[in-house]
Write a protein that holds these residues in place. Sequence first.
Motif, PDB file in Angstrom:
ATOM      1  N   LEU A  50       0.834  -1.198   0.000  1.00  0.00           N
ATOM      2  CA  LEU A  50       0.000   0.000   0.000  1.00  0.00           C
ATOM      3  C   LEU A  50       0.870   1.251   0.000  1.00  0.00           C
ATOM      4  N   VAL A  51       0.529   2.205  -0.868  1.00  0.00           N
ATOM      5  CA  VAL A  51       1.291   3.443  -1.000  1.00  0.00           C
ATOM      6  C   VAL A  51       0.328   4.619  -0.936  1.00  0.00           C
ATOM      7  N   GLY A  52       0.758   5.687  -0.272  1.00  0.00           N
ATOM      8  CA  GLY A  52      -0.075   6.882  -0.188  1.00  0.00           C
ATOM      9  C   GLY A  52       0.624   7.970   0.592  1.00  0.00           C
ATOM     10  N   ARG A  53      -0.081   9.080   0.771  1.00  0.00           N
ATOM     11  CA  ARG A  53       0.513  10.222   1.472  1.00  0.00           C
ATOM     12  C   ARG A  53       0.177  10.255   2.953  1.00  0.00           C
ATOM     13  N   ARG A  54      -0.929   9.599   3.340  1.00  0.00           N
ATOM     14  CA  ARG A  54      -1.406   9.701   4.733  1.00  0.00           C
ATOM     15  C   ARG A  54      -1.014   8.449   5.519  1.00  0.00           C
ATOM     16  N   GLU A  55      -0.019   8.597   6.356  1.00  0.00           N
ATOM     17  CA  GLU A  55       0.527   7.454   7.102  1.00  0.00           C
ATOM     18  C   GLU A  55      -0.534   6.771   7.965  1.00  0.00           C
ATOM     19  N   HIS A  56      -1.336   7.560   8.670  1.00  0.00           N
ATOM     20  CA  HIS A  56      -2.320   6.958   9.579  1.00  0.00           C
ATOM     21  C   HIS A  56      -3.374   6.168   8.806  1.00  0.00           C
ATOM     22  N   ALA A  57      -3.757   6.674   7.627  1.00  0.00           N
ATOM     23  CA  ALA A  57      -4.757   5.967   6.822  1.00  0.00           C
ATOM     24  C   ALA A  57      -4.200   4.664   6.280  1.00  0.00           C
ATOM     25  N   LEU A  58      -2.943   4.674   5.849  1.00  0.00           N
ATOM     26  CA  LEU A  58      -2.316   3.453   5.346  1.00  0.00           C
ATOM     27  C   LEU A  58      -2.170   2.418   6.449  1.00  0.00           C
ATOM     28  N   ARG A  59      -1.732   2.871   7.624  1.00  0.00           N
ATOM     29  CA  ARG A  59      -1.547   1.941   8.739  1.00  0.00           C
ATOM     30  C   ARG A  59      -2.871   1.296   9.128  1.00  0.00           C
ATOM     31  N   GLU A  60      -3.926   2.089   9.173  1.00  0.00           N
ATOM     32  CA  GLU A  60      -5.238   1.547   9.545  1.00  0.00           C
ATOM     33  C   GLU A  60      -5.766   0.598   8.477  1.00  0.00           C
ATOM     34  N   LEU A  61      -5.557   0.948   7.205  1.00  0.00           N
ATOM     35  CA  LEU A  61      -6.021   0.096   6.114  1.00  0.00           C
ATOM     36  C   LEU A  61      -5.295  -1.253   6.152  1.00  0.00           C
ATOM     37  N   ALA A  62      -3.998  -1.209   6.363  1.00  0.00           N
ATOM     38  CA  ALA A  62      -3.224  -2.450   6.441  1.00  0.00           C
ATOM     39  C   ALA A  62      -3.680  -3.297   7.630  1.00  0.00           C
ATOM     40  N   ARG A  63      -3.903  -2.655   8.774  1.00  0.00           N
ATOM     41  CA  ARG A  63      -4.347  -3.396   9.963  1.00  0.00           C
ATOM     42  C   ARG A  63      -5.696  -4.052   9.723  1.00  0.00           C
ATOM     43  N   ARG A  64      -6.604  -3.311   9.098  1.00  0.00           N
ATOM     44  CA  ARG A  64      -7.957  -3.821   8.889  1.00  0.00           C
ATOM     45  C   ARG A  64      -7.971  -5.061   7.999  1.00  0.00           C
ATOM     46  N   HIS A  65      -7.060  -5.122   7.049  1.00  0.00           N
ATOM     47  CA  HIS A  65      -7.076  -6.229   6.092  1.00  0.00           C
ATOM     48  C   HIS A  65      -5.942  -7.233   6.301  1.00  0.00           C
ATOM     49  N   GLY A  66      -5.242  -7.102   7.410  1.00  0.00           N
ATOM     50  CA  GLY A  66      -4.197  -8.069   7.722  1.00  0.00           C
ATOM     51  C   GLY A  66      -2.992  -7.990   6.801  1.00  0.00           C
ATOM     52  N   LEU A  67      -2.687  -6.792   6.311  1.00  0.00           N
ATOM     53  CA  LEU A  67      -1.536  -6.598   5.436  1.00  0.00           C
ATOM     54  C   LEU A  67      -0.381  -5.996   6.228  1.00  0.00           C
ATOM     55  N   THR A  68       0.813  -6.256   5.782  1.00  0.00           N
ATOM     56  CA  THR A  68       1.979  -5.818   6.547  1.00  0.00           C
ATOM     57  C   THR A  68       2.810  -4.753   5.846  1.00  0.00           C
ATOM     58  N   GLU A  69       2.635  -4.589   4.530  1.00  0.00           N
ATOM     59  CA  GLU A  69       3.521  -3.700   3.790  1.00  0.00           C
ATOM     60  C   GLU A  69       2.790  -2.445   3.332  1.00  0.00           C
ATOM     61  N   TRP A  70       3.310  -1.301   3.745  1.00  0.00           N
ATOM     62  CA  TRP A  70       2.776  -0.018   3.321  1.00  0.00           C
ATOM     63  C   TRP A  70       3.875   1.028   3.414  1.00  0.00           C
ATOM     64  N   SER A  71       3.738   2.117   2.681  1.00  0.00           N
ATOM     65  CA  SER A  71       4.768   3.140   2.684  1.00  0.00           C
ATOM     66  C   SER A  71       4.205   4.457   2.177  1.00  0.00           C
ATOM     67  N   THR A  72       4.771   5.551   2.697  1.00  0.00           N
ATOM     68  CA  THR A  72       4.454   6.888   2.181  1.00  0.00           C
ATOM     69  C   THR A  72       5.540   7.368   1.220  1.00  0.00           C
ATOM     70  N   ASP A  73       6.547   6.533   0.974  1.00  0.00           N
ATOM     71  CA  ASP A  73       7.677   6.902   0.125  1.00  0.00           C
ATOM     72  C   ASP A  73       7.574   6.152  -1.203  1.00  0.00           C
TER      73      ASP A  73
END
Length: 383
Positions: A50-73
């Motif tokens: 998952l990639v995006g500008r909003r760190e908190h939104a990415l972290r929550e999205l990953a947590r909700r769907h059981g994903l581990t990889e996300w980044s704002t970079d």
Amino acid sequence: MTRRTVRIAMNGVTGRMGHRQHLVRSILAIREQGGLDLGDGRVLWPEPVLVGRREHALRELARRHGLTEWSTDLDAVLADGTVDVYFDAQVTSARADAVRKAIAAGKHVYTEKPTATDTAAALELARLARAAGVRHGVVQDKLFLPGLRKLKRLVDGDFFGEILSVRGEFGYWVFEGDWQEAQRPSWNYRAEDGGGIVVDMFPHWEYVLHELFGRVCGVTAHVTTHVPRRWDEDGKPYAATADDAAYGIFQLESGALAQINSSWAVRVHRDELVEFQVDGTHGSAVAGLRGCRVQHRAATPKPVWDPDAPVTEAFRDQWQEVPDNAGFDNGFKAQWELFLRHVVLDEPFPWDLLAGARGVQLAELGLKSSAEGRRYDVPELTL
């Protein structure tokens, strides 16, 4: 079976469409079914980053769907040699630069439309992808809707005879945002942010018409902003600088005419949010998102115009439903599966960045047509 993992950088999936249709109903749905069977003893397993500008939104999205990889970079993700595919569902104004970076990094590219804000930039992306030798595709989801797949079946079966005209109605009332929350994000109504119904919907109409009835070779459009004042997500009023309605006439290469009305300021009095009526010498059809009804010339009644007498015919009852004859998966997921097979197996995938550029071109010429009050030819694009 052997698992073949494909790592996909998914940029913009914190937004409504990117999250619901592309992440949940496509990539996660493929994982839930055990992956994509490639038919050669291998199963393709999509692994989203998952990639995006909003760190908190990415972290929550990953947590909700059981994903581990996300980044704002984004640059760091594109520099990762284990990432195979870049997907873009950002706001339109940010898309071309990100896709350009992904191509330069050697990633296969799959992107929402419109691919850019102008035709020159959209063509540049297609040329860069071809030169880089990467596989590329553009989301053209309406082609995979059950109603339009049934319509395509009728066209391929020569049900219509000579096709004379296509009439489309799309839209619904988007609340202004003051007394009821709007169903669409506020940037859609600001031209400076890449909003507007022409930029959003004309690319859809281009590929629907092109794939079902033939190339669009001319356009006349009237574009307007019916609701000039709206309220944003924080309840603050703003000027709606982008168009919210467009009335277009499209000349097809076959000689048929298509007329499509698109509006976010219309109340729905039809069976579905979008409907297309196709009239031909041998028969007619009305297709929506899921359903499709037909009337053959041998079964066409003889209505008589009489304004002095009440109507005694139930016209809708005189049409026949086209059967499903097959199961229909989610349209976004169906196209994702075809693109992933294209990436791994090099199977044909015609909906590429050049096809995406045609949609941008039609939107650009539609806006020019409205601004100048004239019809525009639509030149055929080549790389």
